[in-house]
Scaffold this motif. Structure first.
Motif, mmCIF file in Angstrom:
data_model
loop_
_atom_site.group_PDB
_atom_site.id
_atom_site.type_symbol
_atom_site.label_atom_id
_atom_site.label_comp_id
_atom_site.label_asym_id
_atom_site.label_seq_id
_atom_site.Cartn_x
_atom_site.Cartn_y
_atom_site.Cartn_z
ATOM 1 N N GLN A 43 0.704 -1.253 0.013
ATOM 2 C CA GLN A 43 -0.040 0.054 -0.002
ATOM 3 C C GLN A 43 0.881 1.169 0.116
ATOM 4 O O GLN A 43 0.237 2.144 -0.550
ATOM 5 C CB GLN A 43 -0.921 0.240 1.286
ATOM 6 C CG GLN A 43 -1.795 -0.991 1.391
ATOM 7 C CD GLN A 43 -2.947 -1.077 0.293
ATOM 8 O OE1 GLN A 43 -3.281 0.156 -0.342
ATOM 9 N NE2 GLN A 43 -3.425 -2.097 -0.376
ATOM 10 N N GLY A 44 2.034 1.061 0.611
ATOM 11 C CA GLY A 44 2.849 2.342 0.710
ATOM 12 C C GLY A 44 3.995 2.526 -0.247
ATOM 13 O O GLY A 44 4.587 3.646 -0.265
ATOM 14 N N CYS A 45 3.930 1.926 -1.404
ATOM 15 C CA CYS A 45 4.969 1.975 -2.543
ATOM 16 C C CYS A 45 4.352 1.550 -3.948
ATOM 17 O O CYS A 45 3.094 1.115 -3.681
ATOM 18 C CB CYS A 45 6.231 1.244 -2.164
ATOM 19 S SG CYS A 45 5.840 -0.634 -2.154
ATOM 20 N N GLY A 46 5.142 1.698 -4.782
ATOM 21 C CA GLY A 46 4.483 1.717 -5.850
ATOM 22 C C GLY A 46 4.849 0.400 -6.928
ATOM 23 O O GLY A 46 4.779 -0.135 -8.116
ATOM 24 N N ALA A 47 5.080 -0.887 -5.807
ATOM 25 C CA ALA A 47 5.585 -2.009 -6.508
ATOM 26 C C ALA A 47 4.274 -2.847 -6.678
ATOM 27 O O ALA A 47 3.339 -2.633 -5.965
ATOM 28 C CB ALA A 47 6.502 -2.664 -5.546
ATOM 29 N N PRO A 48 4.318 -3.996 -7.554
ATOM 30 C CA PRO A 48 3.112 -4.687 -7.447
ATOM 31 C C PRO A 48 2.887 -5.694 -6.074
ATOM 32 O O PRO A 48 3.897 -5.710 -5.257
ATOM 33 C CB PRO A 48 3.410 -5.810 -8.640
ATOM 34 C CG PRO A 48 4.925 -5.763 -8.873
ATOM 35 C CD PRO A 48 5.133 -4.277 -8.644
#
Length: 949
Positions: free
Chosen positions: A275-280
């Motif tokens: 939820q806190g980063c842009g990764a899958p």
């Protein structure tokens, strides 16, 4: 050390010895590290541990036989616990493996049960473990395998058939009872010490579908041997059971998961990362299947933020040495993976820490994360730039990696640099790194504080023999037998005792000793204080009763499992059974008493000035000075240091009574403000209270302990505070982030320190007045600048109040800047004058070679530069004769004359002619030499220049 609640503790590193095996490849599943392979690092109260890394760490005194017989731990027979553990740093660190597979962790919880002194042994331990796993937890019996120790012919050890037969009797099929050697099934706690065979319970992940995939679940260790210093094994006087089962693994088995990261211990954290980063989202991939290393990064960040949170909550913050340094590496690995792989925003790590610990942990994580991000970006650019210069088969230079590392400039852990290079397929010059690391270690060794000798010790066999014989612990209560006389002096009583045992230096028990030999001496009672609680041991002498004219010097006393061992030199015969009279060195003891009471007042004063959250992290005192380590949020300011001193001085000036009393340990449990350390205290415990009787101080309704010094302490103290005389903090430095070490002296030494500080303050004041008057000549300005440098060195190294040192250092730094500015202005003015004189002597042309009178090389360089500025096409070389035939040289080559003609080569040619040396660049250079024939040097300068032009 940590108590049964499992508090995590930390300090410096000294790896021990332990088994590190696993089942053969045929039967191995995912690479879950064997739980039995845990080694010692360092924990508070145990200088051989860096982190608590096994449930047994806190019970080490029981295994070694050194537990204080008056402590609660001495009564332990059966124990079960859950211990927070960290495996990072040292040879058996799991740090590098975290993220690469589905099972490794730097932080985990170890579940264990223990039997001490033969309370129960193999049959009960195996039966209880089997019952818990199969009947309580309901794990199918057909998925459990066991292994046992198959013997070690080299060590003369046969197979542990007793454990094998126990498992068979419990119904485990013979096909699932496996035998392995010492690498897999013999557990050791270090290079020396208690050890023994172990039997392990393994879980089959395959569940009958194909070949077994076994992972170790529970390790049962049977401590029955001792590894001696020569490598041999001897039977222990007492046998113990030590078991360990990882909570994370147990949860994975009970929840039917192949990975600990798929359990509910980690899934909420992995969701928060997503939820806190842009990764899958996390998908549990490893190896080549993990494209872009996204899932690896998920595991690294999830594991590391758990470790950081637990360690910081338990008082270990990221720092520069020992456990704090390991924590710093962990944080920086997490920052790198979160930002570069998961594309997390700044401050991301801190956001993962639960809100309930926001003020305790998240701010520290975020602060270090922000500080490291800039270093990581710079380091990445340095690596990329270096890689562009390398050929296809070149290795990455060790010097560049070192400059990026924690030992260099940017603070990137070397393992992180290696990982970043590994991702690019570039090898690192590891041999060069080892060389640099050795050089660094040698440099640190030269600066390290001297390590005190261990002295004679009683080993586990000796202690076991004493206990078997029913030898009572040494009665050392006479160490408190002293009184304050009407004139203010102290009277120390003597002590008559009987010699119970003598030991040679190698630990052999003997009936007598003499001829100047050094020996260990056990008595039935003693008035010597044995080194403990940070207080140095007493020294003194003993005499044979009835023979007062022969002194037996006592160098020190040490406590070993309740026995006090005296280190004695025996000039004449000393025998078991002799009656002796002991005399402590009264001046030594009194000085230690002064400093121990002063430490208590210092601890109290720090809390008064800095706040109640200020915590002691260690102390040591001897007759010369005291050392006190304190946990603080920020370095102490000069004002705070001075306020602490004043607070102590007021308590000393009041000459308050110091009360000491032994009370039941339970009475101290809930007293507001009472100070204690993370140590095991005897029961009853000694309470030391300044100015307030102990009974009143321990009354919860009185709140007295909030307003004066009240501590649990076994040390010897003054009976009134006035004898401290004075206290001066003479040194202060940060050991690691958040922990400050203070050095202090008292009495006459303190007064001398104040006098030195006052004298230096007067010198600084006089120097400031000289500077304000100004200097008319360069030489005078240089003398003043040098005087300031010498005064700065004196302030830096003098024994003086630290608050005053810091103030004078700040004043001198400002004065030095003003002095340097004054020198530069005078030099520039004088250089301009000399430049005009030289221009008048030389017609316009391509070359000026001449002499000029200057006081310094910097002045000569200024003249050269001004000449070249006013005559742009001219190359200039000037020589300046100095006393005793020394000559200064400076030159600058016109831009139009390079690259064929360089300043560095010109200066080298001239200075070599004068037997000197030179340095510089293609445009500007300088050097020195010595000659009585200045004209010959000038001719050499002209000839070289004309040849180049």
């Amino acid at each position: 050390m940590a108590g049964p609640s499992g508090a995590l503790i930390g300090g410096p590193s000294n790896p021990g010895r332990g088994r590190a095996g696993r089942l053969p490849e045929l039967l191995s599943g995912p690479p879950w590290p064997p739980l039995g392979a845990l080694r010692f690092r360092e924990a508070r109260g145990d200088p051989s541990l860096l982190f608590v890394n096994a449930g047994m760490n806190q019970f080490k005194p029981i295994f070694l036989g050194t537990v204080d017989p008056r402590s609660e731990m001495a009564g332990f027979r059966r124990v079960a616990n859950s211990q927070k553990c960290v495996r990072a740093g040292g040879r058996h660190s799991d740090l590098e493996d975290v993220g690469r597979d589905l099972s490794h962790h730097t932080f985990f919880e170890m579940l264990g049960n223990w039997a001490f002194g033969g309370e129960y042994f193999k049959e009960e331990a195996c039966s209880m473990a089997w019952e818990l796993l199969t009947q309580v937890y309901g794990i199918p019996e057909d998925r459990l395998w066991v292994s046992y120790f198959g013997g070690d012919p080299k060590a003369g050890l046969g197979p542990d058939l007793e454990s094998r037969d126990i498992w068979l009797s419990l119904g485990v099929p013979a096909s699932r009872v496996l035998s392995f050697g010492p690498e897999e099934n013999f557990w050791e706690m270090g290079d020396t010490g208690p050890c023994g065979p172990c039997t392990e319970i393994h879980y089959d992940l395959a569940g009958g579908a194909g070949a077994p995939q076994l992972v170790e679940l529970w390790n049962l260790v049977f401590m029955q041997h001792n590894r001696e210093a020569d490598g041999s094994l001897q039977p222990l006087p007492q046998r113990h059971v030590d078991t360990g089962m990882g909570l994370e693994r147990l949860v994975a088995v009970l929840q039917g998961r192949l990975s600990t990261y798929d359990t509910d211990l980690f899934s909420p954290l992995l969701d928060a990362i997503h939820q806190g980063c842009g990764a899958p989202p996390y998908s549990g991939r490893i190896g080549a299947a993990d494209e872009g290393r996204t899932d690896t990064a998920y595991r690294v960040v999830a594991d590391h933020i758990r470790t950081l949170s637990v360690c910081i909550a338990d008082g270990v913050s990221p720092g520069m040495s020992g456990a704090p340094l390991v924590l710093r590496r962990i944080l920086r690995r997490a920052v790198r993976f979160s930002t570069e792989v998961l594309r997390a925003p700044p401050g991301f790590l801190g956001s993962l820490v639960p809100v309930v610990v926001e003020t305790l942990i998240a701010s520290l994580v975020s602060e270090d994360e922000a500080a490291f991000l800039a270093s990581l970006q710079r380091g990445r650019r340095v690596i990329e730039r270096t890689l562009k210069r390398l050929g296809p088969s070149d290795v990455f230079p060790a010097e560049v990696a070192w400059s990026l590392s924690l030992s260099g400039n940017l603070g990137l852990p070397l393992d992180l640099v290696e990982l970043m290079l590994e991702e690019k397929g570039v090898p690192l010059d590891t041999a060069g790194l080892e060389r640099l690391a050795q050089e660094e270690a040698q440099h640190r060794a030269l600066q390290a504080e001297p390590v005190q000798e261990q002295g004679l010790r009683l080993n586990v066999h000796t202690l076991g023999e004493l206990q078997r014989r029913g030898m009572p612990p040494t009665n050392d209560s006479p160490k408190y037998s002293y009184s304050l006389q009407p004139g203010g002096s102290y009277k120390f009583g003597t002590c008559e005792a009987q010699v119970l045992q003598l030991y040679t230096e190698d630990g052999t028990a003997v009936a007598s000793i003499g001829d100047g030999q050094r020996c260990g001496l056990l008595l039935d009672k003693t008035n010597f204080y044995a080194e403990q609680g940070g207080q140095a041991s007493d020294r003194g002498y003993l005499v044979l009763v009835g023979q007062q004219d022969v002194l037996f010097p006592v160098a020190r006393a040490q406590v070993c499992g309740g026995f006090i061992l005296h280190e004695v030199v025996a000039p004449e015969r000393l025998r078991v059974g002799d009656q002796v009279q002991l005399h402590v060195d009264e001046a030594w003891r009194l000085s230690c008493m002064e400093k121990h009471t002063a430490i208590h007042l210092l601890n109290w004063a720090l809390r008064q000035v800095l706040g109640p959250g200020t915590e002691q992290r260690g102390s040591h005192l001897n007759p010369e000075r005291l050392r006190f380590d304190v946990a603080t949020q920020a370095p102490l300011t000069p004002e705070q240091l001075r306020a602490v001193e004043v607070t102590v001085q007021k308590a000393v000036g009041r000459d308050e009574a110091v009360y000491m009393e032994e009370v039941a340990l339970a009475r101290t449990a809930h007293v507001p403000g009472l100070r204690s350390l993370d140590e095991v205290y005897p029961d009853p415990v000694r309470v030391v209270s300044v100015g307030v009787p102990v009974a009143h101080a321990l009354d919860p309704a009185s709140q007295a302990a909030l307003h004066t010094s009240v501590e649990l302490c076994c040390g010897t103290h003054l009976l009134r505070t006035g004898a401290i005389g004075d206290l001066v903090i003479i040194g202060e430095r940060q050991l690691v982030k958040g922990i400050t070490r203070l050095l202090a002296v008292n009495g006459e030494q303190a007064q001398q320190a104040r006098e030195v500080g006052q004298r230096l303050a007067q010198e600084v004041e006089a120097t400031a007045a000289r500077l304000s008057q100004g200097s008319r000549h360069v030489a005078e300005a240089h003398r003043l600048s040098k005087d300031m440098g010498r005064l700065t060195d004196a302030v830096d190294t003098a024994t003086m109040p630290q608050w005053q040192r810091r103030e004078l250092q700040a004043t001198l730094k400002a004065l030095q800047r003003r002095a340097n500015t004054a020198v530069r202005k005078l030099e520039m003015g004088q250089a301009a004058q000399k430049t005009q004189e030289l221009l008048q002597r030389h017609m316009e042309g391509p070359l000026i070679v001449d002499t000029v009178s200057t006081e310094s090389l910097s002045m000569l360089v200024k003249v050269v530069r001004q000449l070249c500025t006013q005559a742009p096409g001219t190359s200039v070389l000037l020589l300046s004769p100095q006393p005793l035939g020394k000559v200064l040289c400076a030159c600058q080559v016109a831009q139009s004359a390079t690259p064929a003609f360089t300043a560095e080569a010109w200066a080298l040619a001239v200075c070599s002619h004068m037997g000197g040396k030179a340095w510089g660049s293609r445009v500007v250079a300088q050097g020195t030499g010595s000659t009585a024939d200045l004209e010959a040097a000038l001719n050499a300068a002209r000839a070289y220049a004309l040849n180049q032009l």
